[in-house]
Design a protein around this motif. Sequence first.
Motif, PDB file in Angstrom:
ATOM      1  N   VAL A 196      83.649  63.120  -5.152  1.00  0.00           N
ATOM      2  CA  VAL A 196      84.939  63.054  -4.457  1.00  0.00           C
ATOM      3  C   VAL A 196      84.852  63.726  -3.085  1.00  0.00           C
ATOM      4  N   LEU A 197      84.245  64.918  -3.044  1.00  0.00           N
ATOM      5  CA  LEU A 197      84.119  65.621  -1.762  1.00  0.00           C
ATOM      6  C   LEU A 197      83.211  64.866  -0.802  1.00  0.00           C
ATOM      7  N   SER A 198      82.118  64.305  -1.303  1.00  0.00           N
ATOM      8  CA  SER A 198      81.222  63.522  -0.449  1.00  0.00           C
ATOM      9  C   SER A 198      81.934  62.298   0.111  1.00  0.00           C
ATOM     10  N   SER A 199      82.751  61.658  -0.701  1.00  0.00           N
ATOM     11  CA  SER A 199      83.494  60.479  -0.245  1.00  0.00           C
ATOM     12  C   SER A 199      84.495  60.855   0.846  1.00  0.00           C
ATOM     13  N   PHE A 200      85.208  61.972   0.647  1.00  0.00           N
ATOM     14  CA  PHE A 200      86.145  62.413   1.675  1.00  0.00           C
ATOM     15  C   PHE A 200      85.409  62.775   2.972  1.00  0.00           C
ATOM     16  N   ASN A 201      84.265  63.396   2.852  1.00  0.00           N
ATOM     17  CA  ASN A 201      83.482  63.772   4.030  1.00  0.00           C
ATOM     18  C   ASN A 201      83.064  62.529   4.817  1.00  0.00           C
ATOM     19  N   VAL A 202      82.599  61.510   4.118  1.00  0.00           N
ATOM     20  CA  VAL A 202      82.194  60.277   4.784  1.00  0.00           C
ATOM     21  C   VAL A 202      83.400  59.590   5.411  1.00  0.00           C
ATOM     22  N   ALA A 203      84.500  59.517   4.675  1.00  0.00           N
ATOM     23  CA  ALA A 203      85.678  58.825   5.179  1.00  0.00           C
ATOM     24  C   ALA A 203      86.269  59.507   6.409  1.00  0.00           C
ATOM     25  N   LEU A 204      86.209  60.846   6.451  1.00  0.00           N
ATOM     26  CA  LEU A 204      86.849  61.569   7.549  1.00  0.00           C
ATOM     27  C   LEU A 204      85.937  61.758   8.756  1.00  0.00           C
ATOM     28  N   PHE A 205      84.652  62.053   8.509  1.00  0.00           N
ATOM     29  CA  PHE A 205      83.805  62.513   9.606  1.00  0.00           C
ATOM     30  C   PHE A 205      82.644  61.596   9.953  1.00  0.00           C
TER      31      PHE A 205
END
Length: 474
Positions: free
Chosen positions: A90-99
């Motif tokens: 979940v955190l990796s997905s948010f990191n990719v989506a945001l940055f």
Amino acid sequence: MDDAFRDGWAWWVIGLALGVPVLLVVLTEVVAALSRRNSPFAKPLRMLRNWVVPAGALFALLAFAIQSPAEQVWTRVVATVFGFLVILVVLSSFNVALFANAKVGSWRERIPTIFVEIARLVLVGVGLALLFSWVWDADVGGLFTALGVGSIVIGLALQNAVGGVISGLLLLFEQPFKIGDWLDAAGVRGRVVEVNWRAVHIETGAGIQIVPNSNLSGAAFTNLSQPEGPHSAETTVKFSTDDPPHEVMALLIEVADALPTKLAGEQATVDYAGAGSYAVSIPVAGPADAARTLSVYLSWLWYAARRHRLALDGDATDPLAEPQRLEEAMRTVAPTLHLKDDDIEAVITGARLERYGVGETVLPSGVVPDEVRVVLSGRAVLALEVDDGRVEFAAAEQGDLIGQTALTRERTQAVTVAGEILTVVVLPMDTVDSLIRTRPRLAAEIGESLELKRSLAAARMAELGIARTVIGER
């Protein structure tokens, strides 16, 4: 068998046996497609395929198919591993989506990686604490309290060191400058070569100056590279109050316009401040060119002021202006002009000595000279001006003439530049015409010299494959 379906565990076994392979195949194809496109989303999906799905299938098998008790150790271990992997995905997905796809210059692109890593570490810690509280019934309230108190104690003990790091992180986030920019900060002026959490490294030309981030964040500084565009190399020069201001200003602009580092299409400006003081502003491409531009400008200005009999820094003395120096020079060039001892006195009238600094333009292209110069010492370079610069094709050394096209009233096709410190004898046209009329051999030599330079220019352009009509070269 009816009992198995009635209890539900048979459906879980069938679902896992059929669903997990299908899901893995689908994820494999999606990951392969994203990898071919170099998409950053391939990484979290790969983790989902390789770790999360197998761990989730094992957890479902234990908890729902086999129906192991929730208090069993292996069930809790698998649940913990599965929950931890879900948090990471979940955190990796948010990191990719945001940055990962952040636009250049946006706040997401400016956030330092260390901020993202710290936030992810905190969220992983919080997630694990909640996971242990849910799966193992652990009391994490005391742990959070201890961490909070410990953080305060450590922060107070290391506030000076941590303050510099925080200042560095804030600078990295705000990005008021970047690598390669020129700064005037904390009494240091130079180019930024490194930025880290603690300090900024500035190349000053005399070594690397390290400025702590806390100093930059607590004081004003100037980014000389912003805004992008022309940068001004500025200096103040003084002349004698006896020198006419408009003559001085014209000379200052003339020398500035001849500089090779002056930005094309921009104009140098000069302001008279009174009392013989002049403020000069020269447009250059950037701060990196400013120091070199001013160094060349001031050195050329010294020679130009002597040639125009102006008192730079209040000093009008010029050894070349002494009468005996001109007479000695005329005797040196007498063989070139076919002069006898009796002719020297007559030729000296109206003649003068001039000196040029390295790189100065002695005679530009596209003009009809009204004087002829004889090289006394040093070396001048003849070059043709083309689209991408200058092409050298000949040189003028001691005894050679510069500006022979004055005799044929033709425009110069080449530019003459001082290749080293150059001293010349300047003869007015009346004197040269008189010498030509009484010395046929001198006229023939000048004609031969012109033809030779035409041939050298044409050969040089042909060698470089540049088409150009060369007429009336020097």
